[in-house]
Write a protein that holds these residues in place. Structure first.
Motif, short mmCIF file in Angstrom:
data_model
loop_
_atom_site.label_atom_id
_atom_site.label_comp_id
_atom_site.label_asym_id
_atom_site.label_seq_id
_atom_site.Cartn_x
_atom_site.Cartn_y
_atom_site.Cartn_z
N LYS A 2 -20.78 0.13 39.26
CA LYS A 2 -21.08 -1.09 38.52
C LYS A 2 -19.78 -1.71 38.03
O LYS A 2 -18.93 -1.02 37.46
N LYS A 72 -18.34 -10.31 39.95
CA LYS A 72 -17.85 -8.97 39.60
C LYS A 72 -16.73 -9.02 38.57
O LYS A 72 -16.12 -10.07 38.35
N ARG A 93 -28.54 -5.39 34.87
CA ARG A 93 -28.35 -3.94 35.04
C ARG A 93 -27.95 -3.53 36.46
O ARG A 93 -27.29 -2.51 36.65
N ASP A 94 -28.37 -4.33 37.44
CA ASP A 94 -28.07 -4.00 38.84
C ASP A 94 -26.57 -3.77 39.05
O ASP A 94 -26.19 -2.96 39.89
N ASN A 95 -25.73 -4.50 38.34
CA ASN A 95 -24.29 -4.37 38.54
C ASN A 95 -23.54 -4.26 37.21
O ASN A 95 -22.43 -4.73 37.09
#
Length: 172
Positions: A2, A72, A93-95
Motif C-alpha cells: 500500500k 500513489k 483502503r485498497d491502496n
C-alpha cells in the motif's frame, strides 16, 4: 504494498496539519479531500450543504475519493464523515494504510472554536459541544476501524507524525 496513508478522524482532530507534516517527512504529496472537492466543484463545502444538501455533497465526496485513491505516494486527509461511508473507505483502503486521529470532545470544541463548519455553524458553545459529542458517538465505531489510532489531545502534530512513522516502519 500500500502506497498511500489516509487520515480519518473527527473535525479538529489534527488531520490537515499532521497530514502536511507527514507528507513532507515521507516525500509524499498531501491531498485534502475537502479542498479537492471545493476545487473541482468551484464551491465552498458550506455552500454546497446550503444550496444542494448533504446528499449531493456526499456523492461528490465519493467521486473525488475515487479519483484521489487511484494515485500513489500521498497522504490523504479526509473530511470527518468519510470514515462512516463503507464505499469511500473500501476505495481508500485498497491502496492505503488508515490512521485515525482521535481527540476528546472538549479538545475538539477548543480547536474548532467559532469556525464555520456546516455542522457547528450558528450554535452556542454548549450547542456545539452537544453536537460534537453526539456526532462523535455516532462515528466512534468507524474511527476505531483503522490500522492505527493516534490520540492527539496532548501531543503536537510533529509528535503525531513520529508515532505514525514508527508504526509505518513496523508495517513495511
Amino acid at each position: 504494498m500500500k502506497t498511500n496513508i489516509v487520515l480519518i478522524g473527527f473535525m479538529g482532530s489534527g488531520k490537515s496539519i499532521t497530514g502536511k507534516l507527514l507528507a513532507y517527512k515521507l516525500g509524499y504529496s498531501f491531498v485534502d479531500t475537502d479542498s479537492e472537492i471545493e476545487k473541482t466543484y468551484k464551491q465552498k463545502i458550506k455552500d454546497m450543504f446550503a444550496s444542494e444538501g448533504e446528499a449531493v455533497f456526499r456523492a461528490r465526496e465519493t467521486e473525488t475519493i475515487r479519483k484521489i485513491a487511484a494515485r500513489k505516494n500521498q497522504v490523504i486527509s479526509t473530511g470527518g464523515g468519510v470514515a462512516t461511508k463503507e464505499e469511500d473507505m473500501k476505495i481508500l483502503r485498497d491502496n492505503a494504510i488508515v490512521v485515525s486521529l482521535a481527540a476528546m470532545p472538549h479538545t475538539i470544541l477548543k480547536r474548532t472554536g467559532n469556525d464555520k463548519r456546516p455542522l457547528l455553524a450558528k450554535k452556542t458553545k454548549e450547542e456545539r459541544l452537544k453536537t460534537i459529542i453526539e456526532l462523535m458517538g455516532k462515528r466512534a465505531k468507524y474511527y476505531k476501524n483503522a490500522d492505527l489510532i493516534v490520540k492527539t489531545d496532548d501531543t503536537t502534530p510533529l509528535q503525531n507524525v513520529e508515532i505514525i512513522l514508527k508504526y509505518l516502519k513496523g508495517v513495511k
